[in-house]
Scaffold this motif. Sequence first.
Motif, PDB file in Angstrom:
ATOM      1  N   LEU A  82       0.814  -1.225   0.000  1.00 45.87           N
ATOM      2  CA  LEU A  82       0.000   0.000   0.000  1.00 45.87           C
ATOM      3  C   LEU A  82       0.849   1.278   0.000  1.00 45.87           C
ATOM      4  O   LEU A  82       0.685   2.139  -0.867  1.00 45.87           O
ATOM      5  N   ALA A  83       1.773   1.380   0.940  1.00 39.90           N
ATOM      6  CA  ALA A  83       2.547   2.620   1.054  1.00 39.90           C
ATOM      7  C   ALA A  83       3.454   2.826  -0.158  1.00 39.90           C
ATOM      8  O   ALA A  83       3.568   3.950  -0.674  1.00 39.90           O
ATOM      9  N   ALA A  84       4.060   1.752  -0.640  1.00 41.74           N
ATOM     10  CA  ALA A  84       4.975   1.874  -1.783  1.00 41.74           C
ATOM     11  C   ALA A  84       4.217   2.280  -3.049  1.00 41.74           C
ATOM     12  O   ALA A  84       4.705   3.107  -3.838  1.00 41.74           O
ATOM     13  N   VAL A  85       3.027   1.733  -3.234  1.00 44.25           N
ATOM     14  CA  VAL A  85       2.226   2.092  -4.417  1.00 44.25           C
ATOM     15  C   VAL A  85       1.769   3.547  -4.318  1.00 44.25           C
ATOM     16  O   VAL A  85       1.767   4.281  -5.312  1.00 44.25           O
ATOM     17  N   ALA A  86       1.415   3.974  -3.112  1.00 48.31           N
ATOM     18  CA  ALA A  86       1.004   5.366  -2.916  1.00 48.31           C
ATOM     19  C   ALA A  86       2.163   6.313  -3.228  1.00 48.31           C
ATOM     20  O   ALA A  86       1.983   7.335  -3.899  1.00 48.31           O
ATOM     21  N   ASN A  87       3.364   5.970  -2.766  1.00 43.64           N
ATOM     22  CA  ASN A  87       4.532   6.827  -3.016  1.00 43.64           C
ATOM     23  C   ASN A  87       4.893   6.885  -4.488  1.00 43.64           C
ATOM     24  O   ASN A  87       5.175   7.947  -5.035  1.00 43.64           O
TER      25      ASN A  87
END
Length: 154
Positions: A82-87
């Motif tokens: 989730l966080a990596a895709v958002a970044n």
Amino acid sequence: MTFLRNPLTAAAVLACALGLPFAVHAEGCKLEISGNDQMQYDKKELAAPATCKEITVTLHHTGKLAKEAMGHNWVLVNTPDLAAVANAGMAAGLASNYVAAGDKRVLAATKVVGGGESTSVTFSTAALKKGGSYSYLCTFPGHNALMHGTFKFE
Ligand SMILES: [Cu+2]
């Protein structure tokens, strides 16, 4: 049409025409979610039966703000991504709908919409596991902290 004289065959043909058990059904494979001007989805969880071969998710933006200010999308990922895709999405920018080109961690994604607009994505469930739990998020910069939820395929 001789075969229609056989009552069983005729019943099967009729059942198919009516979408009864002889036909493949897409019950529950079409989902809806909304986003608003308060940076919120209206649902914390979406679920589709594991019998779905394809799932369609329609996102409605029920607010009034433009997509440049309060755009929303709907992106499906494995929860640890989730966080990596958002970044990666933030870096990709609005022109890419805040989804990095070729990002294999993205299982499905809609485009970004602004107030009053709707969009949908239809995706194959081939990459999903039966009984699996995934996450969805909005990748507009800063939104995922509030705009995320659980997606169940069971
Ligand atoms: Cu958003």
